[in-house]
Design a protein around this motif. Structure first.
Motif, PDB file in Angstrom:
ATOM      1  N   GLN A  84      20.436  78.599 135.994  1.00  0.00           N
ATOM      2  CA  GLN A  84      19.007  78.294 136.088  1.00  0.00           C
ATOM      3  C   GLN A  84      18.536  78.559 137.520  1.00  0.00           C
ATOM      4  OE1 GLN A  84      17.745  75.328 137.845  1.00  0.00           O
ATOM      5  NE2 GLN A  84      15.667  76.023 137.433  1.00  0.00           N
ATOM      6  N   THR A  85      19.386  78.271 138.466  1.00  0.00           N
ATOM      7  CA  THR A  85      19.058  78.511 139.871  1.00  0.00           C
ATOM      8  C   THR A  85      18.804  79.998 140.130  1.00  0.00           C
ATOM      9  OG1 THR A  85      20.412  76.624 140.511  1.00  0.00           O
ATOM     10  CG2 THR A  85      19.877  78.197 142.239  1.00  0.00           C
ATOM     11  N   THR A  86      19.604  80.846 139.510  1.00  0.00           N
ATOM     12  CA  THR A  86      19.422  82.300 139.659  1.00  0.00           C
ATOM     13  C   THR A  86      18.042  82.717 139.171  1.00  0.00           C
ATOM     14  OG1 THR A  86      21.779  82.746 139.470  1.00  0.00           O
ATOM     15  CG2 THR A  86      20.285  84.569 138.952  1.00  0.00           C
ATOM     16  N   ILE A  87      17.657  82.221 137.998  1.00  0.00           N
ATOM     17  CA  ILE A  87      16.334  82.564 137.449  1.00  0.00           C
ATOM     18  C   ILE A  87      15.244  82.083 138.397  1.00  0.00           C
ATOM     19  CG2 ILE A  87      14.715  82.207 135.541  1.00  0.00           C
ATOM     20  CD1 ILE A  87      17.094  84.029 134.830  1.00  0.00           C
ATOM     21  N   SER A  88      15.345  80.848 138.828  1.00  0.00           N
ATOM     22  CA  SER A  88      14.338  80.278 139.723  1.00  0.00           C
ATOM     23  C   SER A  88      14.235  81.085 141.016  1.00  0.00           C
ATOM     24  CB  SER A  88      14.702  78.826 140.030  1.00  0.00           C
ATOM     25  OG  SER A  88      13.699  78.228 140.801  1.00  0.00           O
ATOM     26  N   GLN A  89      15.368  81.451 141.591  1.00  0.00           N
ATOM     27  CA  GLN A  89      15.368  82.227 142.838  1.00  0.00           C
ATOM     28  C   GLN A  89      14.788  83.627 142.631  1.00  0.00           C
ATOM     29  OE1 GLN A  89      19.505  82.000 143.938  1.00  0.00           O
ATOM     30  NE2 GLN A  89      19.205  80.149 145.145  1.00  0.00           N
ATOM     31  N   GLN A  90      15.112  84.252 141.512  1.00  0.00           N
ATOM     32  CA  GLN A  90      14.607  85.603 141.250  1.00  0.00           C
ATOM     33  C   GLN A  90      13.091  85.595 141.043  1.00  0.00           C
ATOM     34  OE1 GLN A  90      16.511  88.491 141.486  1.00  0.00           O
ATOM     35  NE2 GLN A  90      17.936  86.998 142.312  1.00  0.00           N
ATOM     36  N   ILE A  91      12.582  84.580 140.357  1.00  0.00           N
ATOM     37  CA  ILE A  91      11.129  84.471 140.145  1.00  0.00           C
ATOM     38  C   ILE A  91      10.438  84.186 141.479  1.00  0.00           C
ATOM     39  CG2 ILE A  91       9.286  83.206 138.963  1.00  0.00           C
ATOM     40  CD1 ILE A  91      11.131  85.105 137.188  1.00  0.00           C
ATOM     41  N   ALA A  92      11.014  83.296 142.265  1.00  0.00           N
ATOM     42  CA  ALA A  92      10.457  83.006 143.595  1.00  0.00           C
ATOM     43  C   ALA A  92      10.456  84.264 144.465  1.00  0.00           C
ATOM     44  CB  ALA A  92      11.253  81.888 144.267  1.00  0.00           C
ATOM     45  N   SER A  93      11.494  85.073 144.332  1.00  0.00           N
ATOM     46  CA  SER A  93      11.575  86.329 145.079  1.00  0.00           C
ATOM     47  C   SER A  93      10.455  87.289 144.667  1.00  0.00           C
ATOM     48  CB  SER A  93      12.942  86.968 144.855  1.00  0.00           C
ATOM     49  OG  SER A  93      13.010  88.233 145.437  1.00  0.00           O
TER      50      SER A  93
END
Length: 74
Positions: free
Chosen positions: A29-38
């Motif tokens: 979930q952290t990966t998704i959140s970081q990619q969207i924030a990016s």
């Protein structure tokens, strides 16, 4: 821009949930959140309203989603 970020964004809009999107893509979930924030940082705009449950794209997020789907299909 990484095409994988586009896929994550499309899936997030369709799932309306970070955890479900992560499961669908076999990442955290952290990966998704970081990619969207990016993506949001890259385009200097908020794409997802994280305050709503289920999450909801912003107006700019809906426009980006339409273009992302076209790009992904190509």
């Amino acid at each position: 821009m990484n095409i994988e970020k586009i896929k994550y964004y499309i899936d997030l809009v369709e799932c309306r949930n970070f955890t479900e999107t992560a499961k669908k893509n076999f990442v955290s979930q952290t990966t998704i959140s970081q990619q969207i924030a990016s993506l949001e940082k890259e385009f200097d705009m908020k794409l997802i309203d994280r305050k709503q449950i289920p999450i909801e794209p912003t107006q700019a997020g809906w426009l980006f989603y339409g273009e992302a789907v076209v790009l992904w299909k190509q």
